[in-house]
Design a protein around this motif. Sequence first.
Motif, short mmCIF file in Angstrom:
data_model
loop_
_atom_site.label_atom_id
_atom_site.label_comp_id
_atom_site.label_asym_id
_atom_site.label_seq_id
_atom_site.Cartn_x
_atom_site.Cartn_y
_atom_site.Cartn_z
N ALA A 16 10.80 6.42 7.15
CA ALA A 16 11.15 6.75 8.53
C ALA A 16 9.75 6.90 9.29
O ALA A 16 8.55 7.45 8.74
N HIS A 17 9.76 6.07 10.19
CA HIS A 17 8.46 6.19 11.40
C HIS A 17 8.76 7.44 12.23
O HIS A 17 9.49 7.54 13.27
N ALA A 18 8.02 8.61 11.72
CA ALA A 18 8.26 10.01 12.39
C ALA A 18 7.04 10.61 12.87
O ALA A 18 6.08 10.40 12.10
N GLU A 36 6.14 7.30 7.55
CA GLU A 36 5.05 6.59 8.42
C GLU A 36 4.52 7.51 9.58
O GLU A 36 5.38 7.93 10.30
N HIS A 37 3.18 7.35 9.76
CA HIS A 37 2.41 8.06 10.87
C HIS A 37 2.31 9.42 10.66
O HIS A 37 1.40 9.87 10.10
N GLY A 38 3.38 10.27 10.96
CA GLY A 38 3.49 11.82 10.28
C GLY A 38 2.31 12.50 11.38
O GLY A 38 1.78 13.42 10.59
N THR A 105 -0.01 -0.12 7.62
CA THR A 105 -0.67 -0.38 8.90
C THR A 105 0.42 -0.55 9.77
O THR A 105 0.02 -0.69 11.09
N ASP A 106 1.62 -0.19 9.79
CA ASP A 106 2.65 -0.21 10.84
C ASP A 106 2.82 -1.59 11.34
O ASP A 106 2.72 -2.06 12.47
N SER A 107 2.79 -2.69 10.48
CA SER A 107 2.64 -4.06 10.50
C SER A 107 2.90 -4.75 11.95
O SER A 107 3.89 -4.27 12.35
#
Length: 205
Positions: A16-18, A36-38, A105-107
């Motif tokens: 989850a990109h949150a 991802e990120h957080g 890296t959030d490609s």
Amino acid sequence: DAIVHAAHQRGLKVAAHAYTAPAIIDAVEAGVDSIEHGYLVDDAGLRLMKKAGVFLVPTLTIARPPSSVIRRLGEQRALGAVRLRDEAAAFERAYHSGVRIAFGTDSGIYPHGRNADEFLVMVEKGMSTQDAIRSATTVAAELLSLDDAGHLRPGDRADLIAVSGDPLDDISRLQDVEFVMKNGHIAKRDGEVTTAIDYRLEQSY
Ligand SMILES: [Zn+2]
């Protein structure tokens, strides 16, 4: 919940990109494998992640772009990213809370091949060089449930890189990879690419 359930039934992982604290908690409660990120994770979210075994993929490079990335992104996009810079402190809290941290890296945000920039920011934010390397090897393999990757044991796939000097002393050495072996085949030697790398994951994993 349904998406996570369906994915897990098929043996797939869910990331989850949150960004915000409530979004992170919702995602963890739905059963995702990684956040991802957080950047805005709070202590309750960290506790929940740790309890549920959810990994954090902190993608610090895109929150705190080095000047080289700012040049590539252009000023406007980079400034948008820089607004998140202070929230990268979430990474420090996550690291010290014991939440497992996997490299990512959030490609696509910056060019492939600059992935190792992330190591510099991780170490700058207080991670040990050994833990930074583990995040991209053993921990990343654990997140993806790859039993034969992320370490070197008899029977493992031979996925190796080599750099000059000891990256434990200077993590920036990982930005200059001299040698690459992928699944037993040499892909780069003496800094020169020797063969086309097959990126199709379904063939090798
Ligand atoms: Zn993302």
